[in-house]
Design a protein around this motif. Structure first.
Motif, PDB file in Angstrom:
ATOM      1  N   ARG A  96       0.832  -1.212   0.000  1.00  0.00           N
ATOM      2  CA  ARG A  96       0.000   0.000   0.000  1.00  0.00           C
ATOM      3  C   ARG A  96       0.863   1.258   0.000  1.00  0.00           C
ATOM      4  N   ALA A  97       1.969   1.212   0.720  1.00  0.00           N
ATOM      5  CA  ALA A  97       2.862   2.372   0.788  1.00  0.00           C
ATOM      6  C   ALA A  97       3.607   2.595  -0.518  1.00  0.00           C
ATOM      7  N   HIS A  98       3.749   1.529  -1.309  1.00  0.00           N
ATOM      8  CA  HIS A  98       4.555   1.618  -2.531  1.00  0.00           C
ATOM      9  C   HIS A  98       3.727   1.886  -3.784  1.00  0.00           C
ATOM     10  N   TYR A  99       2.541   1.279  -3.873  1.00  0.00           N
ATOM     11  CA  TYR A  99       1.745   1.366  -5.100  1.00  0.00           C
ATOM     12  C   TYR A  99       0.574   2.327  -4.932  1.00  0.00           C
ATOM     13  N   LYS A 100       0.335   3.115  -5.960  1.00  0.00           N
ATOM     14  CA  LYS A 100      -0.777   4.065  -5.919  1.00  0.00           C
ATOM     15  C   LYS A 100      -2.118   3.362  -6.091  1.00  0.00           C
ATOM     16  N   SER A 101      -2.136   2.306  -6.908  1.00  0.00           N
ATOM     17  CA  SER A 101      -3.395   1.620  -7.175  1.00  0.00           C
ATOM     18  C   SER A 101      -3.157   0.128  -7.379  1.00  0.00           C
ATOM     19  N   ILE A 102      -3.947  -0.674  -6.723  1.00  0.00           N
ATOM     20  CA  ILE A 102      -3.896  -2.131  -6.867  1.00  0.00           C
ATOM     21  C   ILE A 102      -5.280  -2.603  -7.295  1.00  0.00           C
ATOM     22  N   LYS A 103      -5.384  -3.077  -8.525  1.00  0.00           N
ATOM     23  CA  LYS A 103      -6.678  -3.524  -9.038  1.00  0.00           C
ATOM     24  C   LYS A 103      -6.955  -4.996  -8.726  1.00  0.00           C
ATOM     25  N   ARG A 104      -5.883  -5.800  -8.661  1.00  0.00           N
ATOM     26  CA  ARG A 104      -6.054  -7.222  -8.402  1.00  0.00           C
ATOM     27  C   ARG A 104      -4.961  -7.722  -7.464  1.00  0.00           C
ATOM     28  N   VAL A 105      -5.318  -8.699  -6.646  1.00  0.00           N
ATOM     29  CA  VAL A 105      -4.371  -9.348  -5.737  1.00  0.00           C
ATOM     30  C   VAL A 105      -4.452 -10.850  -5.983  1.00  0.00           C
ATOM     31  N   PHE A 106      -3.295 -11.502  -6.006  1.00  0.00           N
ATOM     32  CA  PHE A 106      -3.266 -12.954  -6.143  1.00  0.00           C
ATOM     33  C   PHE A 106      -2.555 -13.546  -4.938  1.00  0.00           C
ATOM     34  N   LEU A 107      -3.228 -14.517  -4.298  1.00  0.00           N
ATOM     35  CA  LEU A 107      -2.680 -15.174  -3.118  1.00  0.00           C
ATOM     36  C   LEU A 107      -1.951 -16.449  -3.529  1.00  0.00           C
ATOM     37  N   ALA A 108      -0.646 -16.455  -3.345  1.00  0.00           N
ATOM     38  CA  ALA A 108       0.215 -17.585  -3.682  1.00  0.00           C
ATOM     39  C   ALA A 108       0.619 -18.273  -2.368  1.00  0.00           C
ATOM     40  N   ASP A 109       1.302 -19.432  -2.323  1.00  0.00           N
ATOM     41  CA  ASP A 109       1.898 -20.163  -3.411  1.00  0.00           C
ATOM     42  C   ASP A 109       0.907 -21.187  -3.966  1.00  0.00           C
ATOM     43  N   GLY A 110       1.366 -22.458  -3.938  1.00  0.00           N
ATOM     44  CA  GLY A 110       0.676 -23.481  -4.695  1.00  0.00           C
ATOM     45  C   GLY A 110      -0.778 -23.709  -4.384  1.00  0.00           C
ATOM     46  N   ASN A 111      -1.160 -23.672  -3.134  1.00  0.00           N
ATOM     47  CA  ASN A 111      -2.567 -23.910  -2.807  1.00  0.00           C
ATOM     48  C   ASN A 111      -2.931 -23.113  -1.562  1.00  0.00           C
ATOM     49  N   ALA A 112      -3.037 -21.813  -1.733  1.00  0.00           N
ATOM     50  CA  ALA A 112      -3.281 -20.919  -0.602  1.00  0.00           C
ATOM     51  C   ALA A 112      -4.628 -21.160   0.064  1.00  0.00           C
ATOM     52  N   LEU A 113      -5.539 -21.838  -0.624  1.00  0.00           N
ATOM     53  CA  LEU A 113      -6.843 -22.125  -0.029  1.00  0.00           C
ATOM     54  C   LEU A 113      -6.730 -23.128   1.123  1.00  0.00           C
ATOM     55  N   VAL A 114      -5.544 -23.662   1.352  1.00  0.00           N
ATOM     56  CA  VAL A 114      -5.315 -24.576   2.467  1.00  0.00           C
ATOM     57  C   VAL A 114      -5.463 -23.854   3.805  1.00  0.00           C
ATOM     58  N   LEU A 115      -5.344 -22.531   3.830  1.00  0.00           N
ATOM     59  CA  LEU A 115      -5.475 -21.776   5.067  1.00  0.00           C
ATOM     60  C   LEU A 115      -6.849 -21.969   5.690  1.00  0.00           C
ATOM     61  N   LYS A 116      -6.918 -21.835   7.002  1.00  0.00           N
ATOM     62  CA  LYS A 116      -8.198 -21.850   7.678  1.00  0.00           C
ATOM     63  C   LYS A 116      -9.059 -20.710   7.146  1.00  0.00           C
ATOM     64  N   THR A 117     -10.362 -20.965   7.071  1.00  0.00           N
ATOM     65  CA  THR A 117     -11.273 -19.959   6.533  1.00  0.00           C
ATOM     66  C   THR A 117     -11.157 -18.641   7.286  1.00  0.00           C
ATOM     67  N   GLN A 118     -11.048 -18.690   8.610  1.00  0.00           N
ATOM     68  CA  GLN A 118     -10.959 -17.456   9.393  1.00  0.00           C
ATOM     69  C   GLN A 118      -9.700 -16.671   9.055  1.00  0.00           C
ATOM     70  N   ASP A 119      -8.594 -17.358   8.804  1.00  0.00           N
ATOM     71  CA  ASP A 119      -7.355 -16.672   8.435  1.00  0.00           C
ATOM     72  C   ASP A 119      -7.482 -16.026   7.057  1.00  0.00           C
ATOM     73  N   LEU A 120      -8.128 -16.722   6.136  1.00  0.00           N
ATOM     74  CA  LEU A 120      -8.358 -16.133   4.819  1.00  0.00           C
ATOM     75  C   LEU A 120      -9.267 -14.913   4.916  1.00  0.00           C
ATOM     76  N   LYS A 121     -10.264 -14.979   5.790  1.00  0.00           N
ATOM     77  CA  LYS A 121     -11.136 -13.818   5.994  1.00  0.00           C
ATOM     78  C   LYS A 121     -10.347 -12.629   6.518  1.00  0.00           C
ATOM     79  N   THR A 122      -9.440 -12.886   7.451  1.00  0.00           N
ATOM     80  CA  THR A 122      -8.615 -11.809   8.004  1.00  0.00           C
ATOM     81  C   THR A 122      -7.797 -11.140   6.907  1.00  0.00           C
ATOM     82  N   ILE A 123      -7.215 -11.958   6.028  1.00  0.00           N
ATOM     83  CA  ILE A 123      -6.407 -11.428   4.922  1.00  0.00           C
ATOM     84  C   ILE A 123      -7.280 -10.633   3.963  1.00  0.00           C
ATOM     85  N   LEU A 124      -8.447 -11.170   3.612  1.00  0.00           N
ATOM     86  CA  LEU A 124      -9.332 -10.482   2.672  1.00  0.00           C
ATOM     87  C   LEU A 124      -9.853  -9.171   3.253  1.00  0.00           C
ATOM     88  N   LYS A 125     -10.169  -9.162   4.527  1.00  0.00           N
ATOM     89  CA  LYS A 125     -10.621  -7.921   5.169  1.00  0.00           C
ATOM     90  C   LYS A 125      -9.529  -6.865   5.141  1.00  0.00           C
TER      91      LYS A 125
END
Length: 289
Positions: free
Chosen positions: A57-86
């Motif tokens: 956020r401090a470096h880029y003026k505008s971010i239109k899309r974000v991609f969560l890596a690496d190979g299978n980031a959906l392995v995270l607990k749902t609550q942790d993913l919610k925290t990141i998305l929020k």
């Protein structure tokens, strides 16, 4: 931003902010894949991920899309993913979409309601490597799931409202199972009906188990012409609606793109012309770019 090792992302995420929420792949057994062999899988601390987002956020003026890596980031607990998305919503109100790599096992562990809650927070697209619809091929490549489990996982994503981008790897059945690979892969795709369908063509990497199988003669690669025949049979079997098909990855011998079902005849004709006219297929060097 801090990155560990080589970072991979889908072609459609070329202009996205890439954030590693995991390092490597929790499965990491597929015989054809060399992407994460140099990494020991772990989930990063949420505090580290938030610091990376704040740095972006401090470096880029505008971010239109974000991609969560690496190979299978959906392995995270749902609550942790919610925290990141929020946090993404808070820091990047201009962000239009968040994408994620999703392994079938990780999708199966989540309920449709959990996936819907992630979609409501901005998770807009999930990438799922089907690879093949044949149980025998899935077993031989050590994908870790059956075709029916793959269908269940794909349908869960579609029902949740998250767009689903799937991939099939042409040539993955080798000379012995090319018809089975084409027909069964189409069956699985038909059952899921994803919004996006990508075709890659098998590329051998020296450090993989599949490479060793080719060297010892237990797996026979398809020629470019045989790949065209397999692809023709696969597309011929497809019965999907409003599905965008792309086969324009550098690994592919010829480029194909269209919307199914309306472009199905056009795509089949393109393959027939390639076979009949002695197409000059993409050079092996350029397939690796």
């Amino acid at each position: 931003m801090r990155y560990e090792g080589t970072v991979y992302r889908p072609p459609s995420e070329a202009y996205s902010l890439i954030v590693q929420v995991t390092i490597g792949c929790s499965h990491n057994l597929c015989t054809f894949c060399s992407m994460y062999k140099d990494k020991k899988f772990r989930i990063r601390q949420i505090s580290e991920i938030i610091k990376d987002l704040e740095a972006a956020r401090a470096h880029y003026k505008s971010i239109k899309r974000v991609f969560l890596a690496d190979g299978n980031a959906l392995v995270l607990k749902t609550q942790d993913l919610k925290t990141i998305l929020k946090k993404i919503n808070e820091l990047f109100p201009e962000c239009e979409r968040v994408g994620i790599y999703s392994a079938p096992k990780d999708i199966l562990r989540k309920t449709v309601e959990e996936l819907k809650s992630l979609n409501e927070l901005g998770l807009g697209i999930a990438y799922l490597g089907i690879e093949s619809g044949s149980d025998e091929i899935l077993k031989s490549i050590r994908k870790g799931v059956t075709a029916e489990e793959m269908i269940e996982a794909g349908r869960k994503i579609v029902r949740s409202g998250i767009s689903l981008s799937t991939t099939i790897i042409s040539g993955l059945g080798g000379a012995e199972r090319w018809k089975e690979h084409a027909i069964e892969s189409a069956r699985v795709v038909n059952a899921i009906n994803p919004q996006y369908l990508g075709l890659l063509t098998l590329l051998l990497e020296e450090e993989t188990e599949l490479y060793r199988e080719v060297q010892d003669g237990t797996f026979q690669l398809l020629s470019p012409e045989e790949i065209m025949k397999e692809t023709h049979l696969f597309i011929q079997q497809l019965q999907v609606k409003d599905c965008i098909l792309r086969s324009n990855h550098p690994s592919n011998y010829v480029s194909l793109q269209g919307i199914l079902p309306q472009d199905q005849s056009k795509l089949l004709l393109r393959l027939e012309e390639a076979l009949e006219n002695g197409e000059r297929y993409r050079d092996e060097f350029f397939r690796r770019l």
